[in-house]
Design a protein around this motif. Structure first.
Motif, PDB file in Angstrom:
ATOM      1  N   HIS A  49       0.852  -1.185   0.000  1.00 64.21           N
ATOM      2  CA  HIS A  49       0.000   0.000   0.000  1.00 64.21           C
ATOM      3  C   HIS A  49       0.885   1.231   0.000  1.00 64.21           C
ATOM      4  CE1 HIS A  49      -3.642  -2.304   0.910  1.00 64.21           C
ATOM      5  NE2 HIS A  49      -2.859  -3.029   1.674  1.00 64.21           N
ATOM      6  N   LEU A  50       0.434   2.254  -0.683  1.00 59.87           N
ATOM      7  CA  LEU A  50       1.108   3.545  -0.601  1.00 59.87           C
ATOM      8  C   LEU A  50       0.059   4.616  -0.375  1.00 59.87           C
ATOM      9  CD1 LEU A  50       0.843   5.441  -3.406  1.00 59.87           C
ATOM     10  CD2 LEU A  50       2.284   3.626  -4.285  1.00 59.87           C
ATOM     11  N   VAL A  51       0.489   5.682   0.304  1.00 60.21           N
ATOM     12  CA  VAL A  51      -0.414   6.796   0.581  1.00 60.21           C
ATOM     13  C   VAL A  51       0.410   8.078   0.625  1.00 60.21           C
ATOM     14  CG1 VAL A  51      -0.280   6.472   3.096  1.00 60.21           C
ATOM     15  CG2 VAL A  51      -2.259   7.627   2.096  1.00 60.21           C
ATOM     16  N   GLY A  52      -0.158   9.142   0.025  1.00 58.98           N
ATOM     17  CA  GLY A  52       0.567  10.396   0.020  1.00 58.98           C
ATOM     18  C   GLY A  52      -0.233  11.513  -0.604  1.00 58.98           C
ATOM     19  N   THR A  53       0.510  12.521  -1.065  1.00 64.90           N
ATOM     20  CA  THR A  53      -0.115  13.717  -1.616  1.00 64.90           C
ATOM     21  C   THR A  53       0.490  14.059  -2.968  1.00 64.90           C
ATOM     22  OG1 THR A  53       1.471  15.121  -0.459  1.00 64.90           O
ATOM     23  CG2 THR A  53      -0.628  14.689   0.659  1.00 64.90           C
ATOM     24  N   ARG A  54      -0.278  14.839  -3.719  1.00 65.82           N
ATOM     25  CA  ARG A  54       0.184  15.315  -5.019  1.00 65.82           C
ATOM     26  C   ARG A  54       0.007  16.819  -5.086  1.00 65.82           C
ATOM     27  NH1 ARG A  54      -1.902  13.400 -11.053  1.00 65.82           N
ATOM     28  NH2 ARG A  54      -0.649  14.901 -12.218  1.00 65.82           N
ATOM     29  N   GLU A  55       1.068  17.497  -5.500  1.00 69.91           N
ATOM     30  CA  GLU A  55       1.015  18.927  -5.775  1.00 69.91           C
ATOM     31  C   GLU A  55       1.566  19.113  -7.175  1.00 69.91           C
ATOM     32  OE1 GLU A  55       2.563  21.624  -2.873  1.00 69.91           O
ATOM     33  OE2 GLU A  55       1.917  20.339  -1.216  1.00 69.91           O
ATOM     34  N   GLY A  56       0.695  19.471  -8.106  1.00 70.59           N
ATOM     35  CA  GLY A  56       1.106  19.595  -9.498  1.00 70.59           C
ATOM     36  C   GLY A  56       1.545  18.245 -10.035  1.00 70.59           C
ATOM     37  N   ASP A  57       2.770  18.168 -10.535  1.00 70.81           N
ATOM     38  CA  ASP A  57       3.285  16.915 -11.082  1.00 70.81           C
ATOM     39  C   ASP A  57       4.192  16.170 -10.096  1.00 70.81           C
ATOM     40  OD1 ASP A  57       1.909  17.321 -13.427  1.00 70.81           O
ATOM     41  OD2 ASP A  57       3.577  18.331 -14.412  1.00 70.81           O
ATOM     42  N   ARG A  58       4.197  16.581  -8.834  1.00 73.61           N
ATOM     43  CA  ARG A  58       5.045  15.957  -7.808  1.00 73.61           C
ATOM     44  C   ARG A  58       4.183  15.177  -6.822  1.00 73.61           C
ATOM     45  NH1 ARG A  58       7.098  16.892  -2.662  1.00 73.61           N
ATOM     46  NH2 ARG A  58       9.320  16.415  -2.407  1.00 73.61           N
ATOM     47  N   ILE A  59       4.547  13.909  -6.623  1.00 71.79           N
ATOM     48  CA  ILE A  59       3.870  13.047  -5.659  1.00 71.79           C
ATOM     49  C   ILE A  59       4.860  12.720  -4.544  1.00 71.79           C
ATOM     50  CG2 ILE A  59       2.762  10.815  -5.279  1.00 71.79           C
ATOM     51  CD1 ILE A  59       2.027  10.818  -8.237  1.00 71.79           C
TER      52      ILE A  59
END
Length: 114
Positions: A49-59
Motif C-alpha cells: 500500500h502507498l499513501v501520500g499527496t500530489r502537488e502539481g506533477d510531484r507526488i
C-alpha cells in the motif's frame, strides 16, 4: 499538470533487486483532491500500500509491503508525473527504504489498454 492517476494501473519498466517490486508488480492508483493512494502486488510482493499527496506533477508518499518471504518493509518516495507521447503516464521515482538500508530510482508506466 499531468492527468489524474485515478483508476490507472502502472508497472515498473525494469526489475529492482530481489525482494522488491519488479515488472510483475501492478500498482492500482487512486487520486482525489490532491490525495494519492494505491494497492500493489505481484512478483515478490504479496501486498503493498502507498499513501501520500500530489502537488502539481510531484507526488510524495510512504509505502509499506508484505513480501513472499513473510517479511515487511517500508519507505518513502517522491515521484514526478510525466505524460508520455502516446497518452500514457510515467512516474520517475526517487525512493529510500526507512525499514532497511537502501535507496534508488525507478520508473513505472501506465500499462497499455489492450
Amino acid at each position: 499538470m499531468a492527468r489524474s492517476l485515478d483508476g490507472l494501473v502502472l508497472s515498473p519498466v525494469a526489475d529492482q533487486a530481489p525482494g522488491q517490486v519488479g515488472t510483475r508488480t501492478r500498482f492500482t492508483y487512486h487520486e482525489e483532491d490532491g490525495r494519492i493512494w494505491a494497492e500493489y502486488a505481484g512478483g515478490d510482493v504479496v501486498r503493498g500500500h502507498l499513501v501520500g499527496t500530489r502537488e502539481g506533477d510531484r507526488i510524495d508518499f510512504r509505502y509499506v509491503q508484505l513480501k513472499t518471504d513473510r517479511t515487511t518493509s517500508s519507505g518513502h518516495c517522491v515521484s514526478l508525473v510525466v505524460d508520455l507521447p502516446d497518452g500514457r503516464v510515467r512516474l520517475d521515482e526517487t525512493w529510500e527504504w526507512e525499514s532497511q538500508d537502501g535507496s534508488g530510482t525507478s520508473v513505472v508506466e501506465e500499462l497499455p489498454v489492450p
